[in-house]
Design an enzyme around this catalytic site. Sequence first.
Site, PDB file in Angstrom:
ATOM      1  N   GLN A 191       0.801  -1.232   0.000  1.00  0.00           N
ATOM      2  CA  GLN A 191       0.000   0.000   0.000  1.00  0.00           C
ATOM      3  C   GLN A 191       0.830   1.276   0.000  1.00  0.00           C
ATOM      4  OE1 GLN A 191      -2.329   1.350   3.326  1.00  0.00           O
ATOM      5  NE2 GLN A 191      -1.377  -0.082   4.734  1.00  0.00           N
ATOM      6  N   ASP A 192       2.154   1.150  -0.110  1.00  0.00           N
ATOM      7  CA  ASP A 192       2.997   2.340  -0.142  1.00  0.00           C
ATOM      8  C   ASP A 192       4.072   2.187  -1.217  1.00  0.00           C
ATOM      9  OD1 ASP A 192       3.578   4.904   0.743  1.00  0.00           O
ATOM     10  OD2 ASP A 192       4.942   4.244   2.317  1.00  0.00           O
ATOM     11  N   LEU A 193       3.669   1.674  -2.389  1.00  0.00           N
ATOM     12  CA  LEU A 193       4.618   1.398  -3.471  1.00  0.00           C
ATOM     13  C   LEU A 193       4.847   2.652  -4.303  1.00  0.00           C
ATOM     14  CD1 LEU A 193       6.281  -0.903  -4.820  1.00  0.00           C
ATOM     15  CD2 LEU A 193       4.367  -1.167  -6.411  1.00  0.00           C
ATOM     16  N   HIS A 194       5.902   3.372  -3.961  1.00  0.00           N
ATOM     17  CA  HIS A 194       6.310   4.552  -4.722  1.00  0.00           C
ATOM     18  C   HIS A 194       7.819   4.506  -4.914  1.00  0.00           C
ATOM     19  CE1 HIS A 194       7.721   6.219  -0.915  1.00  0.00           C
ATOM     20  NE2 HIS A 194       6.527   5.931  -0.405  1.00  0.00           N
ATOM     21  N   ASN A 197      10.414   3.663  -2.235  1.00  0.00           N
ATOM     22  CA  ASN A 197      10.343   2.317  -1.676  1.00  0.00           C
ATOM     23  C   ASN A 197      10.678   1.239  -2.692  1.00  0.00           C
ATOM     24  OD1 ASN A 197       9.780   2.937   0.982  1.00  0.00           O
ATOM     25  ND2 ASN A 197       7.566   2.928   0.699  1.00  0.00           N
TER      26      ASN A 197
END
Length: 288
Positions: A191-194, A197
């Site tokens: 849920q924090d794939l940017h 990361n």
Amino acid sequence: MDLPSGLDWLRGSEQGRAWLDALPDVVDACAARWGLSVGRPFPYAYTSLALPAVRAGGASAVVKVMFPGRENEHEALALRAWDGDGAVRLLDEIPELHALLLERCVPGTPLSDAAPKTALAVLAGMLPRLWKPASSPPFRALADEAAWWASHLRQHWMEAGRPFESRLVDAALDALAALSPTQGEAVLLHQDLHGANVLAAEREPWLAIDPKPLAGEREFGLAPIVRSTELGHSRREVLGRLDSLASELGLDRERARLWCLGQTVAWSIDGGTVLDEHVDVARWLLDG
């Protein structure tokens, strides 16, 4: 031990102070358990401390000690499920210390440093690899996480001084309520794939880290990429990413738009601080 300044916010709570004060002993315990020589912490830190390490045989690794919370509760489980397929490998863990021994990415350059077109292509190719079949339990359900966001969203908005128009709060709450019970197949979601990361590595060109895992439908997985400022921060660029990702991956654009709107508004207030770029994205999504 000199701790990164990004962890300073933890001094504001008794639990945070206790965790910070215990960190040197926890790192020493990890080094002893795993036979490591540990270096100085990596400078970026917010809810965990990461340190480069060398194992007894000379292989490099990373020690990660996490401040326990709902978002990282199942991080080891997610890394084990991926088993290195598009993400760093979990080498070992000490659950009682909230400590992980991880594969080290070398050179470790973040994908956010790459050209936006390149970064978007990498992320689009990575998503299907990370979407392993998943269930809740053991992973936290996206529907449960959405209900948690909704439970305090309006209150946090009011406590922050109503910093943006109420129509964004209303739209986010409506989206979260409508989407949760009508989801498709549940998969493992990062849920924090940017770009920050995803790191350059040797085993593969790029590997994901820091998953904050959930079990839910694929459309939600577009949210962190659609709002990634390093990929371009304008209405045209945000909606362009939504269009291209939904089309390339065969996903429902409207559900992806609404998931991104809901999470972005929910994450737009962090401890009383308003993230203005999140608010921009929410406005563009609401009208897009």
